[in-house]
Design a protein around this motif. Structure first.
Motif, PDB file in Angstrom:
ATOM      1  N   ALA A  35      40.324  43.690  47.118  1.00  0.00           N
ATOM      2  CA  ALA A  35      41.107  43.875  45.885  1.00  0.00           C
ATOM      3  C   ALA A  35      41.379  42.529  45.219  1.00  0.00           C
ATOM      4  O   ALA A  35      41.298  42.396  43.993  1.00  0.00           O
ATOM      5  CB  ALA A  35      42.419  44.589  46.209  1.00  0.00           C
ATOM      6  N   GLY A  36      41.667  41.504  46.045  1.00  0.00           N
ATOM      7  CA  GLY A  36      41.903  40.163  45.503  1.00  0.00           C
ATOM      8  C   GLY A  36      40.663  39.605  44.829  1.00  0.00           C
ATOM      9  O   GLY A  36      40.753  38.981  43.760  1.00  0.00           O
ATOM     10  N   ALA A  37      39.499  39.842  45.422  1.00  0.00           N
ATOM     11  CA  ALA A  37      38.244  39.355  44.837  1.00  0.00           C
ATOM     12  C   ALA A  37      38.022  39.966  43.454  1.00  0.00           C
ATOM     13  O   ALA A  37      37.635  39.267  42.512  1.00  0.00           O
ATOM     14  CB  ALA A  37      37.076  39.693  45.759  1.00  0.00           C
ATOM     15  N   ARG A  38      38.304  41.259  43.329  1.00  0.00           N
ATOM     16  CA  ARG A  38      38.105  41.928  42.038  1.00  0.00           C
ATOM     17  C   ARG A  38      39.062  41.369  40.980  1.00  0.00           C
ATOM     18  O   ARG A  38      38.671  41.155  39.828  1.00  0.00           O
ATOM     19  CB  ARG A  38      38.307  43.430  42.200  1.00  0.00           C
ATOM     20  CG  ARG A  38      37.166  44.112  42.957  1.00  0.00           C
ATOM     21  CD  ARG A  38      37.490  45.526  43.336  1.00  0.00           C
ATOM     22  NE  ARG A  38      36.330  46.242  43.877  1.00  0.00           N
ATOM     23  CZ  ARG A  38      36.389  47.160  44.819  1.00  0.00           C
ATOM     24  NH1 ARG A  38      37.564  47.512  45.340  1.00  0.00           N
ATOM     25  NH2 ARG A  38      35.294  47.745  45.257  1.00  0.00           N
ATOM     26  N   LEU A  39      40.299  41.116  41.384  1.00  0.00           N
ATOM     27  CA  LEU A  39      41.287  40.593  40.440  1.00  0.00           C
ATOM     28  C   LEU A  39      40.959  39.163  40.005  1.00  0.00           C
ATOM     29  O   LEU A  39      41.231  38.765  38.874  1.00  0.00           O
ATOM     30  CB  LEU A  39      42.686  40.627  41.068  1.00  0.00           C
ATOM     31  CG  LEU A  39      43.332  42.009  41.206  1.00  0.00           C
ATOM     32  CD1 LEU A  39      44.614  41.924  42.019  1.00  0.00           C
ATOM     33  CD2 LEU A  39      43.621  42.611  39.827  1.00  0.00           C
ATOM     34  N   LEU A  40      40.373  38.385  40.914  1.00  0.00           N
ATOM     35  CA  LEU A  40      40.116  36.969  40.635  1.00  0.00           C
ATOM     36  C   LEU A  40      38.812  36.719  39.883  1.00  0.00           C
ATOM     37  O   LEU A  40      38.551  35.586  39.484  1.00  0.00           O
ATOM     38  CB  LEU A  40      40.097  36.183  41.951  1.00  0.00           C
ATOM     39  CG  LEU A  40      41.468  35.948  42.592  1.00  0.00           C
ATOM     40  CD1 LEU A  40      41.304  35.464  44.026  1.00  0.00           C
ATOM     41  CD2 LEU A  40      42.265  34.944  41.780  1.00  0.00           C
ATOM     42  N   LEU A  41      38.000  37.745  39.702  1.00  0.00           N
ATOM     43  CA  LEU A  41      36.713  37.561  39.016  1.00  0.00           C
ATOM     44  C   LEU A  41      36.874  36.898  37.658  1.00  0.00           C
ATOM     45  O   LEU A  41      36.068  36.052  37.267  1.00  0.00           O
ATOM     46  CB  LEU A  41      36.003  38.909  38.849  1.00  0.00           C
ATOM     47  CG  LEU A  41      34.943  39.269  39.882  1.00  0.00           C
ATOM     48  CD1 LEU A  41      34.400  40.647  39.597  1.00  0.00           C
ATOM     49  CD2 LEU A  41      33.822  38.243  39.920  1.00  0.00           C
ATOM     50  N   GLY A  42      37.908  37.281  36.930  1.00  0.00           N
ATOM     51  CA  GLY A  42      38.118  36.730  35.598  1.00  0.00           C
ATOM     52  C   GLY A  42      38.803  35.378  35.598  1.00  0.00           C
ATOM     53  O   GLY A  42      38.921  34.736  34.553  1.00  0.00           O
ATOM     54  N   VAL A  43      39.246  34.925  36.764  1.00  0.00           N
ATOM     55  CA  VAL A  43      39.952  33.639  36.877  1.00  0.00           C
ATOM     56  C   VAL A  43      39.026  32.565  37.426  1.00  0.00           C
ATOM     57  O   VAL A  43      38.877  31.484  36.851  1.00  0.00           O
ATOM     58  CB  VAL A  43      41.187  33.778  37.800  1.00  0.00           C
ATOM     59  CG1 VAL A  43      41.884  32.435  37.966  1.00  0.00           C
ATOM     60  CG2 VAL A  43      42.143  34.833  37.251  1.00  0.00           C
TER      61      VAL A  43
END
Length: 230
Positions: A35-43
């Motif tokens: 879940a963290g990987a998906r959220l951080l894609l745009g960062v």
């Protein structure tokens, strides 16, 4: 000589008592990393890829817990694969995750010269997120099977030829991009479609020393279309 001089590294896993609760917790943490990987894609794709690696590592170690193997602190997937018995159906699949190994350490720090390595491309990380998500689900299924049923042919998580080819293609392109070679768009998908699995295995070795992605393709008489209509 100092005591540390006598320490040797081993790629063998020791046997331990299976702990279902620990395996379950590792999978829960793996899903949290996913879940963290998906959220951080745009960062930051670098940070996202680190969490993909952490997700895959925890999932594999949950599998080890289920198999009553203790991998210690090892986090490189190639070494983890070697800890599994040769007959184990998971060995090749764990080995195919090895392109993710540098995301845990090497790629998170500057080089000795102080150079920051380039961010991994978003499409690469998106593909690895999908691979990690499937890995978690398959390991969940394996762990939920009673030990006496685990050898049933219907529950073996054997990767298909196309999955193996895509994993090889992603590793080839990942190395090429880390070397800052010019790589065509959607190269992973195209290699997996148009190139034989045996040739992909050879290309994975060749890309380590190649100075040009196109030269490597030419050396194997490989042509991949520039677009899907070619």
């Amino acid at each position: 000589m100092p005591a540390a001089s006598f320490v040797t590294l081993s790629t063998k896993a020791s046997c331990s008592m299976a702990n279902p609760r620990r395996a379950k917790s590792l999978l829960e943490l793996a899903e949290e990393d996913l879940a963290g990987a998906r959220l951080l894609l745009g960062v930051s794709t670098r940070l996202a890829r680190y969490h993909v690696q952490q997700c895959a590592e925890k999932a594999v170690k949950a599998l080890f817990e289920h198999l009553k193997l203790n991998p210690g602190r090892q986090h490189r997937f190639g070494a983890l694969a070697e800890m599994l018995p040769q007959s184990n159906e998971w060995q090749a699949r764990v080995r195919n995750l090895d392109a993710l190994s540098p995301a845990a350490t090497t790629l998170r720090y500057p080089t000795a010269e102080g150079r920051i390595l380039p961010q991994p491309p978003r499409n690469l990380v998106e593909g690895e997120i999908a691979t990690a998500a499937q890995l978690v689900q398959d390991i969940k299924k394996t762990i939920s099977v009673a030990p006496g049923q685990q050898r049933s042919g219907s529950t073996k998580p054997v990767a298909t030829e196309q999955e193996r080819k895509l994993a090889l293609a992603r590793r080839i392109v990942s190395v090429a991009r880390l070397k800052e070679l010019d790589v065509p768009d959607n190269a992973e998908e195209k290699l997996a479609i148009y190139v034989d699995e045996r040739i992909l295995g050879i290309m994975l070795k060749d890309i380590q020393t190649a100075s040009s992605f196109q030269d490597m393709l030419d050396a194997h008489s490989v042509t991949i279309p520039k677009n899907d209509n070619s």
